[in-house]
Motif scaffolding. Sequence first.
Motif, PDB file in Angstrom:
ATOM      1  N   GLN A  39       0.843  -1.189   0.000  1.00 16.16           N
ATOM      2  CA  GLN A  39       0.000   0.000   0.000  1.00 16.16           C
ATOM      3  C   GLN A  39       0.874   1.232   0.000  1.00 16.16           C
ATOM      4  OE1 GLN A  39      -2.935   0.115   3.137  1.00 16.16           O
ATOM      5  NE2 GLN A  39      -4.171   1.595   2.008  1.00 16.16           N
ATOM      6  N   PRO A  41       1.382   5.421  -0.097  1.00 20.46           N
ATOM      7  CA  PRO A  41       0.664   6.527   0.552  1.00 20.46           C
ATOM      8  C   PRO A  41      -0.452   7.057  -0.326  1.00 20.46           C
ATOM      9  CG  PRO A  41       3.027   6.805   0.802  1.00 20.46           C
ATOM     10  CD  PRO A  41       2.828   5.642  -0.131  1.00 20.46           C
ATOM     11  N   GLY A  42      -1.657   7.155   0.242  1.00 22.70           N
ATOM     12  CA  GLY A  42      -2.794   7.700  -0.480  1.00 22.70           C
ATOM     13  C   GLY A  42      -3.424   6.767  -1.500  1.00 22.70           C
ATOM     14  N   LYS A  43      -2.957   5.525  -1.540  1.00 16.61           N
ATOM     15  CA  LYS A  43      -3.493   4.575  -2.520  1.00 16.61           C
ATOM     16  C   LYS A  43      -4.059   3.351  -1.820  1.00 16.61           C
ATOM     17  CE  LYS A  43      -0.514   5.878  -6.384  1.00 16.61           C
ATOM     18  NZ  LYS A  43       0.396   5.378  -7.454  1.00 16.61           N
ATOM     19  N   GLU A  44      -4.849   2.582  -2.573  1.00 16.41           N
ATOM     20  CA  GLU A  44      -5.408   1.366  -2.027  1.00 16.41           C
ATOM     21  C   GLU A  44      -4.360   0.255  -1.970  1.00 16.41           C
ATOM     22  OE1 GLU A  44     -10.101   1.828  -3.410  1.00 16.41           O
ATOM     23  OE2 GLU A  44      -8.868   0.180  -4.147  1.00 16.41           O
ATOM     24  N   GLY A  91       6.212   1.827  -0.107  1.00 18.41           N
ATOM     25  CA  GLY A  91       4.943   1.569   0.544  1.00 18.41           C
ATOM     26  C   GLY A  91       5.113   0.617   1.708  1.00 18.41           C
TER      27      GLY A  91
END
Length: 124
Positions: A39, A41-44, A91
């Motif tokens: 994951q 940052p800011g993403k699924e 991530g």
Amino acid sequence: QVQLVESGGGSVQAGGSLRLSCVAFGYTLEHACMGWFRQAPGKERERAATIDDYGNTTYADSVKGRFTISQLNAKNTLYLRMNSLKPEDTGIYYCAASFDRRLPCSVIDNYPYWGQGTQVTVSS
């Protein structure tokens, strides 16, 4: 009780390598789907790689040819070897397990058991 513990994350420069490890407690890997998910940052959260109990593997297109998933049943450990790392590989990387072999190993929603995650940071 199923427990997954990841290690091996860190900070590397682009082009570098890391090997992540995930030790499983409470069950044996040889009867499960296992996967590495990540994951940014800011993403699924997304699939990086999975392996089933026949040794069949799947990889996200973005990591094919660079990442290798493997497991050592004798040590109840799952690995992810990551080569030629890119900044976009940054991530939190999670190890996950599923025992329901009726469901595809490649689908993230099929995994009920998760580790706490390990941070991977790739600088340019």
